[in-house]
Design a protein around this motif. Structure first.
Motif, mmCIF file in Angstrom:
data_model
loop_
_atom_site.group_PDB
_atom_site.id
_atom_site.type_symbol
_atom_site.label_atom_id
_atom_site.label_comp_id
_atom_site.label_asym_id
_atom_site.label_seq_id
_atom_site.Cartn_x
_atom_site.Cartn_y
_atom_site.Cartn_z
ATOM 1 N N TYR A 1 13.046 2.555 2.302
ATOM 2 C CA TYR A 1 11.649 2.911 2.079
ATOM 3 C C TYR A 1 10.737 1.948 2.829
ATOM 4 O O TYR A 1 11.059 0.772 2.999
ATOM 5 N N ARG A 2 9.604 2.455 3.252
ATOM 6 C CA ARG A 2 8.630 1.616 3.960
ATOM 7 C C ARG A 2 7.910 0.706 2.965
ATOM 8 O O ARG A 2 7.869 0.991 1.765
ATOM 9 N N ALA A 3 7.353 -0.368 3.491
ATOM 10 C CA ALA A 3 6.703 -1.361 2.638
ATOM 11 C C ALA A 3 5.595 -0.737 1.798
ATOM 12 O O ALA A 3 5.443 -1.058 0.608
ATOM 13 N N ALA A 4 4.815 0.151 2.386
ATOM 14 C CA ALA A 4 3.728 0.783 1.644
ATOM 15 C C ALA A 4 4.272 1.643 0.507
ATOM 16 O O ALA A 4 3.682 1.687 -0.591
ATOM 17 N N GLU A 5 5.399 2.324 0.737
ATOM 18 C CA GLU A 5 6.003 3.129 -0.321
ATOM 19 C C GLU A 5 6.503 2.250 -1.458
ATOM 20 O O GLU A 5 6.334 2.576 -2.638
ATOM 21 N N VAL A 6 7.150 1.126 -1.108
ATOM 22 C CA VAL A 6 7.654 0.220 -2.123
ATOM 23 C C VAL A 6 6.508 -0.387 -2.921
ATOM 24 O O VAL A 6 6.594 -0.530 -4.143
ATOM 25 N N ALA A 7 5.440 -0.728 -2.246
ATOM 26 C CA ALA A 7 4.281 -1.283 -2.946
ATOM 27 C C ALA A 7 3.739 -0.295 -3.969
ATOM 28 O O ALA A 7 3.387 -0.680 -5.094
#
Length: 335
Positions: free
Chosen positions: A168-174
């Protein structure tokens, strides 16, 4: 039926539609919970709680992400909650009063670790990871990876699995963790550093599963281990072999100390029947003691073997309580 139609019906209270909507992700979610928690039983409990939370919270799902991503968010937060209130399986003392093992190299911390049956991995590792993934799915289910991840702080653990295993991309994880991308980047940096310190490095790859090369090593291991041939067993060890036995916290690292350990336990009369299976993508063997005449063979546990090239780099011995999860009996009757 399309996922959108199933989602509409599930939101209207159709339990069967919800089951059909979530069933394709059930096994991979359980593997995710296992990576987070290190215990099959805890993973099963977390999965059930995840599905219950998802059912209750279905009205709040706005569809900004896929159903799969939303379920991973619910599962990850359920696991984090479990870790905050975890009652981990306690360490157990060495249980054989007739054998005095050598002083261990270290005292292991992950005494709650359990092996994951390969039968439960079928269909669980097939999902294509996202573009940010750094680990192959099979590598990220190994005992070495699972153990190392357990030593990370809970939030770092979640970030590393979501980013480097699932991709997952960082924005999704955030968004999953109600955090910021900056916080995710920082946690991931620390998690990667911590993981690199704990994962064994420099080993040759293991032979591919179910190949002649793997079978040749398995045959040598079985002959040595079943008969208690310490010299033949040690000849298979890598120089930095690791031996552990959760929930007993004793750990031995290095061929010399591992040899001393097996010399202490493989006493006269050692004779085992070994039943092959697979755990965490690795060869594993249920061991049953040679019985007294007319008595069944009693299961002594499950040993998972890690190969590196043509050597054994790790042996992890679990107690007999894990055998039923592999469809194996606690005792064997007959000769």
């Amino acid at each position: 039926m399309a996922a959108t139609e199933l989602l509409t019906q599930a939101r209207a209270g159709d339990g069967e539609a919800f089951r059909r909507l979530t069933e394709p992700y059930r096994r991979e979610l359980q593997v995710h919970c296992y990576r987070m928690l290190g215990s099959v039983q805890d993973a099963e409990d977390a999965l059930q709680d995840t599905l219950l939370d998802a059912w209750r919270g279905l009205g709040g799902f706005e569809g900004r992400s896929s159903v799969r991503t939303w379920l991973y968010r619910v599962a990850t937060n359920r696991c984090l909650n479990a870790l905050r209130s975890a009652r981990r399986r306690p360490a157990r003392e060495w249980g054989n009063p007739d054998v005095v093992p050598p002083e261990p190299t270290r005292i292991g911390e992950v005494t709650w670790l359990e092996p994951y049956p390969d039968a439960l991995l079928e269909g669980a590792l097939g999902a294509v990871p996202g573009p940010e993934a750094r680990y192959e799915q099979t590598e990220a289910i190994s005992l070495a990876f699972t153990t190392a991840v357990q030593l990370l702080p809970a939030r770092q653990r979640a970030v590393l699995i979501l980013r480097d295993v699932l991709g997952y991309r960082a924005a999704e994880v955030a968004e999953m963790l109600d955090s910021t991308t900056e916080s995710v980047h920082s946690a991931l940096k620390r998690a990667r550093a911590g993981l690199e310190e704990r994962l064994p490095s420099g080993h040759e790859p293991a032979p591919a599963p179910d190949t002649a090369a793997e079978q040749a090593l398995v045959d040598r291991f079985v002959r040595a281990y079943a008969s208690g041939d310490v010299d033949a067993l040690v000849a298979l060890f890598a120089e930095d072999v690791r031996v552990s036995m959760p929930p007993v916290p004793l750990e031995y690292e290095g061929r010399e100390i591992a040899a001393a350990f097996f010399a202490s336990v493989m006493t006269d009369g050692w004779s085992l029947a070994l039943v092959p299976t697979r755990a965490n993508g690795q060869p594993a063997f249920a061991a049953y003691l040679d019985p007294a005449p007319g008595r069944p063979r009693l299961g002594t546990g499950l040993t998972v073997v890690t190969f590196a090239g043509d050597r054994i780099s790790a042996l992890v011995k679990f107690d007999s309580g894990v055998l039923p999860r592999f469809g194996l009996p606690r005792s064997l009757t007959g000769s």
